[in-house]
Design a protein around this motif. Structure first.
Motif, short mmCIF file in Angstrom:
data_model
loop_
_atom_site.label_atom_id
_atom_site.label_comp_id
_atom_site.label_asym_id
_atom_site.label_seq_id
_atom_site.Cartn_x
_atom_site.Cartn_y
_atom_site.Cartn_z
N LEU A 4 0.83 -1.20 0.00
CA LEU A 4 0.00 0.00 0.00
C LEU A 4 0.87 1.26 0.00
CD1 LEU A 4 -2.72 1.44 0.12
CD2 LEU A 4 -2.63 1.20 2.62
N GLY A 5 1.89 1.26 0.83
CA GLY A 5 2.80 2.41 0.88
C GLY A 5 3.47 2.64 -0.46
N LYS A 6 3.87 1.56 -1.13
CA LYS A 6 4.50 1.68 -2.44
C LYS A 6 3.52 2.28 -3.44
CE LYS A 6 7.69 -2.20 -2.03
NZ LYS A 6 8.02 -3.54 -2.54
N LYS A 7 2.27 1.83 -3.37
CA LYS A 7 1.26 2.35 -4.30
C LYS A 7 1.02 3.83 -4.05
CE LYS A 7 -3.12 1.41 -6.47
NZ LYS A 7 -4.14 0.41 -6.70
N ILE A 8 0.92 4.22 -2.80
CA ILE A 8 0.72 5.63 -2.48
C ILE A 8 1.91 6.45 -2.97
CG2 ILE A 8 0.53 7.29 -0.57
CD1 ILE A 8 -1.11 5.09 0.92
N ARG A 9 3.09 5.93 -2.78
CA ARG A 9 4.30 6.63 -3.24
C ARG A 9 4.28 6.77 -4.77
NH1 ARG A 9 9.94 4.44 -4.18
NH2 ARG A 9 11.23 6.29 -4.27
N LEU A 10 3.90 5.70 -5.46
CA LEU A 10 3.82 5.74 -6.91
C LEU A 10 2.79 6.77 -7.37
CD1 LEU A 10 4.54 4.57 -9.71
CD2 LEU A 10 2.80 2.85 -9.34
N LEU A 11 1.62 6.77 -6.73
CA LEU A 11 0.58 7.74 -7.07
C LEU A 11 1.08 9.17 -6.85
CD1 LEU A 11 -2.46 5.89 -5.47
CD2 LEU A 11 -2.14 6.33 -7.92
N ARG A 12 1.79 9.35 -5.75
CA ARG A 12 2.33 10.69 -5.44
C ARG A 12 3.32 11.11 -6.52
NH1 ARG A 12 6.90 12.27 -2.96
NH2 ARG A 12 7.39 10.23 -2.06
N HIS A 13 4.20 10.20 -6.91
CA HIS A 13 5.18 10.51 -7.95
C HIS A 13 4.50 10.81 -9.28
CE1 HIS A 13 9.20 9.67 -6.13
NE2 HIS A 13 8.43 9.10 -5.24
N GLN A 14 3.45 10.07 -9.59
CA GLN A 14 2.73 10.30 -10.84
C GLN A 14 2.11 11.69 -10.88
OE1 GLN A 14 0.01 6.96 -10.91
NE2 GLN A 14 1.47 5.63 -11.94
N LYS A 15 1.71 12.19 -9.74
CA LYS A 15 1.14 13.54 -9.66
C LYS A 15 2.23 14.61 -9.61
CE LYS A 15 -3.37 12.73 -8.97
NZ LYS A 15 -4.44 13.27 -9.78
N LEU A 59 -11.82 3.43 -2.92
CA LEU A 59 -11.07 2.74 -1.87
C LEU A 59 -10.59 1.38 -2.37
CD1 LEU A 59 -10.09 3.19 0.96
CD2 LEU A 59 -12.24 2.32 1.83
N VAL A 60 -11.44 0.70 -3.13
CA VAL A 60 -11.08 -0.62 -3.68
C VAL A 60 -9.88 -0.48 -4.63
CG1 VAL A 60 -11.86 -2.53 -5.15
CG2 VAL A 60 -13.39 -1.58 -3.41
N GLN A 61 -9.91 0.54 -5.48
CA GLN A 61 -8.78 0.75 -6.40
C GLN A 61 -7.49 1.03 -5.65
OE1 GLN A 61 -10.71 3.96 -8.58
NE2 GLN A 61 -10.58 2.77 -10.48
N LEU A 62 -7.58 1.81 -4.58
CA LEU A 62 -6.40 2.12 -3.80
C LEU A 62 -5.83 0.86 -3.15
CD1 LEU A 62 -4.44 4.24 -2.59
CD2 LEU A 62 -6.03 4.44 -0.67
N LEU A 63 -6.71 0.02 -2.64
CA LEU A 63 -6.25 -1.16 -1.91
C LEU A 63 -5.88 -2.33 -2.80
CD1 LEU A 63 -8.74 -1.05 1.08
CD2 LEU A 63 -6.34 -0.36 1.06
N SER A 64 -6.38 -2.34 -4.03
CA SER A 64 -6.04 -3.46 -4.92
C SER A 64 -4.74 -3.15 -5.63
CB SER A 64 -7.16 -3.72 -5.92
OG SER A 64 -7.29 -2.62 -6.79
N VAL A 65 -3.95 -4.18 -5.78
CA VAL A 65 -2.66 -4.04 -6.45
C VAL A 65 -2.58 -5.10 -7.53
CG1 VAL A 65 -0.16 -4.08 -6.19
CG2 VAL A 65 -1.57 -3.17 -4.37
N THR A 66 -2.35 -4.67 -8.74
CA THR A 66 -2.20 -5.63 -9.83
C THR A 66 -0.72 -5.82 -10.13
OG1 THR A 66 -2.25 -3.93 -11.54
CG2 THR A 66 -4.37 -4.84 -10.86
N ASP A 67 -0.44 -6.91 -10.79
CA ASP A 67 0.95 -7.17 -11.17
C ASP A 67 1.46 -6.07 -12.10
OD1 ASP A 67 1.06 -9.45 -9.65
OD2 ASP A 67 0.59 -10.80 -11.31
#
Length: 109
Positions: A4-15, A59-67
């Motif tokens: 989750l932290g990695k996804k949040i970090r990635l989203l932050r970088h994308q913005k 919330l589902v999109q945030l919590l789900s992680v795809t390969d």
């Protein structure tokens, strides 16, 4: 760093946002946000909802992680590190040139 932290970090970088930018938007301290990204602290449902809205996700999109997301994140991190490495190599070459020039100047006298 957890998924989750990695996804949040990635989203932050994308913005193109800094940790400070996101922390301000979430009305929390920078260290508190950093702990979310690194997985040091657990995130409650209210905060998760706030984060998902900030990035325009459910919330589902945030919590789900795809390969594919994980692969993109890894590729982005590799690209970022490769760029930093290239920059450092260029800097080293420039410094080596300066050392050689100084050496030659000292030995011409």
């Amino acid at each position: 760093m957890n998924t989750l932290g990695k996804k949040i970090r990635l989203l932050r970088h994308q913005k193109g946002w800094s940790q400070e930018d996101v922390a301000k938007r979430l009305d929390i301290s920078i260290p508190a946000f950093s702990k979310i990204e690194t997985g040091i602290t657990d995130v409650n449902l209210s905060r998760l909802n706030q984060i998902s809205k900030l990035f325009g996700l459910s919330l589902v999109q945030l919590l789900s992680v795809t390969d594919a997301e994980e692969e993109k994140q890894v590729q982005d991190e590799i690209a970022e590190l490769t760029k930093k490495l290239q920059d450092r190599e260029t800097e080293i070459i420039e410094l080596q040139k300066k050392v050689i020039d100084l050496y030659e100047q000292l030995h011409k006298k």
